[in-house]
Motif scaffolding. Structure first.
Motif, PDB file in Angstrom:
ATOM      1  N   ALA A 135      16.243  24.426 -36.379  1.00 46.62           N
ATOM      2  CA  ALA A 135      16.312  25.472 -35.110  1.00 46.62           C
ATOM      3  C   ALA A 135      14.946  26.220 -35.242  1.00 46.62           C
ATOM      4  O   ALA A 135      14.911  27.570 -35.030  1.00 46.62           O
ATOM      5  N   ALA A 136      14.108  25.515 -34.569  1.00 45.92           N
ATOM      6  CA  ALA A 136      12.645  25.731 -34.156  1.00 45.92           C
ATOM      7  C   ALA A 136      12.961  27.133 -33.162  1.00 45.92           C
ATOM      8  O   ALA A 136      12.093  28.091 -33.204  1.00 45.92           O
ATOM      9  N   ASP A 137      13.641  26.959 -32.225  1.00 47.34           N
ATOM     10  CA  ASP A 137      13.742  28.085 -31.103  1.00 47.34           C
ATOM     11  C   ASP A 137      14.254  29.449 -31.693  1.00 47.34           C
ATOM     12  O   ASP A 137      13.730  30.537 -31.480  1.00 47.34           O
ATOM     13  N   LEU A 138      15.287  29.463 -32.646  1.00 43.69           N
ATOM     14  CA  LEU A 138      15.623  30.703 -33.273  1.00 43.69           C
ATOM     15  C   LEU A 138      14.677  31.139 -34.162  1.00 43.69           C
ATOM     16  O   LEU A 138      14.292  32.277 -34.098  1.00 43.69           O
ATOM     17  N   ALA A 139      13.996  30.270 -34.829  1.00 42.25           N
ATOM     18  CA  ALA A 139      12.987  30.818 -35.909  1.00 42.25           C
ATOM     19  C   ALA A 139      11.929  31.453 -34.788  1.00 42.25           C
ATOM     20  O   ALA A 139      11.229  32.485 -35.582  1.00 42.25           O
ATOM     21  N   TYR A 140      11.332  30.867 -33.646  1.00 41.64           N
ATOM     22  CA  TYR A 140      10.188  31.222 -33.094  1.00 41.64           C
ATOM     23  C   TYR A 140      10.716  32.788 -32.458  1.00 41.64           C
ATOM     24  O   TYR A 140       9.955  33.641 -32.246  1.00 41.64           O
ATOM     25  N   LYS A 141      12.055  32.811 -32.141  1.00 42.99           N
ATOM     26  CA  LYS A 141      12.233  33.973 -31.521  1.00 42.99           C
ATOM     27  C   LYS A 141      12.316  35.142 -32.323  1.00 42.99           C
ATOM     28  O   LYS A 141      12.179  36.503 -32.063  1.00 42.99           O
ATOM     29  N   ARG A 142      12.283  34.911 -33.493  1.00 44.97           N
ATOM     30  CA  ARG A 142      12.433  36.118 -34.685  1.00 44.97           C
ATOM     31  C   ARG A 142      10.602  36.296 -35.086  1.00 44.97           C
ATOM     32  O   ARG A 142      10.577  37.421 -35.329  1.00 44.97           O
ATOM     33  N   ILE A 143       9.974  35.400 -34.950  1.00 43.32           N
ATOM     34  CA  ILE A 143       8.433  35.544 -35.044  1.00 43.32           C
ATOM     35  C   ILE A 143       7.813  36.138 -34.040  1.00 43.32           C
ATOM     36  O   ILE A 143       6.772  36.921 -34.320  1.00 43.32           O
ATOM     37  N   GLU A 144       8.044  35.740 -32.677  1.00 43.59           N
ATOM     38  CA  GLU A 144       7.604  35.942 -31.604  1.00 43.59           C
ATOM     39  C   GLU A 144       7.202  37.661 -31.483  1.00 43.59           C
ATOM     40  O   GLU A 144       5.881  38.156 -31.119  1.00 43.59           O
ATOM     41  N   PRO A 145       8.100  38.475 -31.762  1.00 43.69           N
ATOM     42  CA  PRO A 145       7.683  40.036 -31.678  1.00 43.69           C
ATOM     43  C   PRO A 145       6.884  40.542 -32.468  1.00 43.69           C
ATOM     44  O   PRO A 145       6.249  41.482 -32.261  1.00 43.69           O
ATOM     45  N   PHE A 146       6.286  39.880 -33.547  1.00 43.83           N
ATOM     46  CA  PHE A 146       5.347  40.206 -34.599  1.00 43.83           C
ATOM     47  C   PHE A 146       3.934  39.552 -34.361  1.00 43.83           C
ATOM     48  O   PHE A 146       3.053  39.981 -35.005  1.00 43.83           O
ATOM     49  N   ILE A 147       3.897  38.650 -33.148  1.00 41.49           N
ATOM     50  CA  ILE A 147       2.486  38.032 -33.061  1.00 41.49           C
ATOM     51  C   ILE A 147       1.446  38.996 -32.792  1.00 41.49           C
ATOM     52  O   ILE A 147       0.366  39.013 -33.123  1.00 41.49           O
ATOM     53  N   SER A 148       2.058  39.871 -31.822  1.00 45.02           N
ATOM     54  CA  SER A 148       1.043  41.053 -31.415  1.00 45.02           C
ATOM     55  C   SER A 148       0.321  41.905 -32.631  1.00 45.02           C
ATOM     56  O   SER A 148      -0.790  42.103 -32.754  1.00 45.02           O
ATOM     57  N   ASP A 149       1.415  42.043 -33.477  1.00 38.11           N
ATOM     58  CA  ASP A 149       0.725  43.077 -34.541  1.00 38.11           C
ATOM     59  C   ASP A 149       0.019  42.034 -35.647  1.00 38.11           C
ATOM     60  O   ASP A 149      -0.812  42.559 -36.055  1.00 38.11           O
ATOM     61  N   HIS A 150       0.413  40.813 -35.747  1.00 35.34           N
ATOM     62  CA  HIS A 150      -0.499  39.984 -36.487  1.00 35.34           C
ATOM     63  C   HIS A 150      -1.883  39.843 -35.793  1.00 35.34           C
ATOM     64  O   HIS A 150      -2.916  39.818 -36.454  1.00 35.34           O
ATOM     65  N   MET A 151      -2.098  40.206 -34.633  1.00 28.02           N
ATOM     66  CA  MET A 151      -3.354  39.790 -33.765  1.00 28.02           C
ATOM     67  C   MET A 151      -4.327  41.178 -34.039  1.00 28.02           C
ATOM     68  O   MET A 151      -5.252  40.994 -33.665  1.00 28.02           O
ATOM     69  N   GLY A 152      -3.348  42.160 -34.358  1.00 30.56           N
ATOM     70  CA  GLY A 152      -4.314  43.228 -34.610  1.00 30.56           C
ATOM     71  C   GLY A 152      -5.491  43.025 -35.624  1.00 30.56           C
ATOM     72  O   GLY A 152      -6.764  43.548 -35.156  1.00 30.56           O
ATOM     73  N   LYS A 153      -5.333  42.397 -36.954  1.00 26.60           N
ATOM     74  CA  LYS A 153      -6.507  42.125 -37.805  1.00 26.60           C
ATOM     75  C   LYS A 153      -7.233  40.963 -37.183  1.00 26.60           C
ATOM     76  O   LYS A 153      -8.473  41.186 -37.339  1.00 26.60           O
ATOM     77  N   ILE A 154      -6.621  40.267 -36.383  1.00 30.94           N
ATOM     78  CA  ILE A 154      -7.360  39.159 -35.921  1.00 30.94           C
ATOM     79  C   ILE A 154      -8.412  39.627 -34.906  1.00 30.94           C
ATOM     80  O   ILE A 154      -9.478  39.354 -34.878  1.00 30.94           O
ATOM     81  N   PHE A 155      -8.111  40.671 -34.093  1.00 32.91           N
ATOM     82  CA  PHE A 155      -8.995  41.185 -33.141  1.00 32.91           C
ATOM     83  C   PHE A 155      -9.941  41.953 -33.723  1.00 32.91           C
ATOM     84  O   PHE A 155     -11.094  41.977 -33.120  1.00 32.91           O
ATOM     85  N   GLU A 156      -9.853  42.751 -34.868  1.00 29.81           N
ATOM     86  CA  GLU A 156     -10.833  43.389 -35.525  1.00 29.81           C
ATOM     87  C   GLU A 156     -11.960  42.313 -36.076  1.00 29.81           C
ATOM     88  O   GLU A 156     -13.172  42.507 -36.267  1.00 29.81           O
ATOM     89  N   GLU A 157     -11.511  41.168 -36.263  1.00 26.09           N
ATOM     90  CA  GLU A 157     -12.452  40.032 -36.973  1.00 26.09           C
ATOM     91  C   GLU A 157     -13.265  39.804 -35.683  1.00 26.09           C
ATOM     92  O   GLU A 157     -14.499  39.448 -35.803  1.00 26.09           O
ATOM     93  N   ILE A 158     -12.737  39.360 -34.413  1.00 30.29           N
ATOM     94  CA  ILE A 158     -13.187  38.952 -33.422  1.00 30.29           C
ATOM     95  C   ILE A 158     -14.316  39.831 -32.892  1.00 30.29           C
ATOM     96  O   ILE A 158     -15.599  39.715 -32.507  1.00 30.29           O
ATOM     97  N   CYS A 159     -14.051  41.274 -33.003  1.00 33.72           N
ATOM     98  CA  CYS A 159     -14.956  42.372 -32.513  1.00 33.72           C
ATOM     99  C   CYS A 159     -16.288  42.538 -33.640  1.00 33.72           C
ATOM    100  O   CYS A 159     -17.332  42.756 -33.351  1.00 33.72           O
TER     101      CYS A 159
END
Length: 467
Positions: free
Chosen positions: A325-349
């Motif tokens: 059920a990859a579609d269902l798993a992604y549906k639950r993960i997708e809302p948190f990708i932006s939050d995950h990117m917060g620390k990544i953006f600090e690294e990029i900066c």
């Protein structure tokens, strides 16, 4: 496609052109691209390349003999040397009259099967270093073995090497150039979920969407990345279960030693030892507030973006993924990708600021960068600064990074200004980083203050594209 590694290639080329004996140690985590680097380097050069295998001494000797004899025109290729010493001695002598590179890749496999190999190399280096033009390269993925048995002071080969190169994952700028079809934001997200490890980047198809790539790799039980973190740990450590538990604890929000130990149900003394090994492997980093040495304030975080993403999401939804059920798993993960990117953006900066310094464009000639956290005496509450760097006792920079679709407003700037005044510096530069842009009020206040630099993700991309 071979990209990046200019610094590593330049270092190897410098050794090669010396035309005298050189001994380089190349090491780094698995999948990071060491073999690709060395293969590219020896291309069109006279070289003997030998890949060690996790087998016995006889099998490795047979393989080494074959590689040496295939290079040499003086001996039949079906022959085999009687020992590693005779094989290597022959190679050293062969290099008396011409420049030859000998690469022993996955050296730990060979050395473990042949306990005397390091001492043999020591003997031959001392014997031939003045007259042989051999360029010897030992390469290994076992970080602990390379550091303890090759680079360490007590190792037989200590003092013989003329260079060492630690191969690290790509930074964002190099990863950015790897893909041509993704949008700039998609490239950042890919960096956020795979890091800059070349082998992981190869699993990504930039003709597909981010969603499809995540489904095809992380949410597909048959993909190469699905079990990659656990498999890598099994190759590197003896008790992967506890290591898995510690990494999961960090990925899901525990950063202090006491919290990590509590989460995994072990004493802090045991966790300390395991964390030390994870730091050696390049999977975990230990930080203290910038400018401080107080270990009581130490926090731990995952140093590898792919591990951070995997351990945060995949074990949690493993049962769903196993049922296809990859579609269902992604549906639950997708809302948190932006939050995950917060620390990544600090690294990029942070990488962007280092680039400015190295190209002479930085407003502050800092000596290091890091995060800061502590107590704000005016509010008696805990506070933190995303990026901080000091030039001297009088000058420093402070940075705040926001990966949001909304324009960064005046309040964010005022907060950073307030936090910068918690320190004694008379000259400060404030860097405000935004994914999209800034409100008019923020821009006007920045202009009024005069010491504020507003940087969008687009500005970072422009700098990368100009390299």
């Amino acid at each position: 496609m071979f990209i990046g590694r200019q610094q590593e290639l330049a270092a190897l080329e410098k050794l090669y052109t010396s035309n005298k004996f050189e001994f380089a140690v190349v090491y780094g985590r698995r999948r990071v691209g060491k073999t690709a680097l060395l293969t590219h380097f020896i291309k069109e050069k006279k070289a003997i390349y030998f890949m060690g295998v996790e087998s016995n001494a006889k099998q490795n000797l047979v393989n080494l003999s074959k590689n040496i004899l295939e290079y040499s025109t003086n001996l039949p290729t079906e022959g085999i040397f009687e020992s590693f010493q005779t094989a290597l001695d022959y190679t050293f002598q062969l290099a008396k009259t011409e420049r030859i590179i000998l690469v022993i890749d996955e050296y730990p496999y060979v050395a473990r099967s042949t306990k005397s190999l390091a001492s043999t190399l020591q003997l031959l280096i001392d014997k031939y270093k003045e007259e042989s033009k051999l360029m010897l390269i030992l390469c290994g993925s076992s970080m602990s073995y390379m550091e303890d048995h090759v680079l360490a002071y007590k190792a037989p080969l200590y003092g013989r090497r003329t260079a060492q190169i630690k191969v690290l994952p790509f930074d964002f700028a190099t990863t950015f150039k790897y893909f041509t079809h993704f949008t700039n934001e998609e490239k950042a997200i890919i960096y956020g979920i795979t890091g800059g490890t070349p082998q992981y980047l190869l699993q990504i198809n930039d003709s597909l969407s981010i969603e499809d790539n995540i489904k095809n790799t992380f949410l597909n039980p048959s993909s190469a990345l699905y079990e990659e973190p656990e498999n890598l740990l099994k190759q590197e450590v003896r008790e992967p279960a506890l290591y898995n538990a510690i990494i999961t604890a960090i990925a899901t929000g525990s950063s202090r030693m006491a919290d990590i130990a509590s989460k995994v149900g072990e004493d802090t003394s045991i966790c300390t030892s395991y964390l030390k090994n994870l730091i050696t492997l390049g999977l975990v980093k230990k930080e203290v507030p910038y400018g401080e040495k107080n270990s009581r304030k130490s926090v731990y975080s995952l140093a590898d973006n792919m591990f951070l993403f995997w351990y945060r999401f995949i074990p949690k939804y493993a049962s769903i993924i196993a049922r296809g059920a990859a579609d269902l798993a992604y549906k639950r993960i997708e809302p948190f990708i932006s939050d995950h990117m917060g620390k990544i953006f600090e690294e990029i900066c942070t990488q962007y600021l280092w680039h400015l310094l190295l190209t002479g464009k930085s407003h502050v000639d800092f000596v290091d960068l890091g995060r800061w956290w502590g107590t704000d005496p005016t509010t008696r509450s805990q506070t933190e600064i995303d990026i901080m760097g000091e030039q001297d006792n009088d000058t420093a920079l402070f940075g705040e990074c926001k990966w949001t679709n909304e324009a960064v407003d005046l309040g964010v700037l005022e907060t950073l200004l307030h936090r910068s005044k918690l320190f004694h510096y008379h000259h400060t530069t404030l860097y405000l980083f935004a994914k999209t842009g800034f409100t008019n009020g923020c821009k006007e206040r920045a202009k009024e203050l005069g010491n504020v630099v507003l940087v969008t993700f687009g500005d970072i991309v422009k700098e990368i594209e100009q390299e």
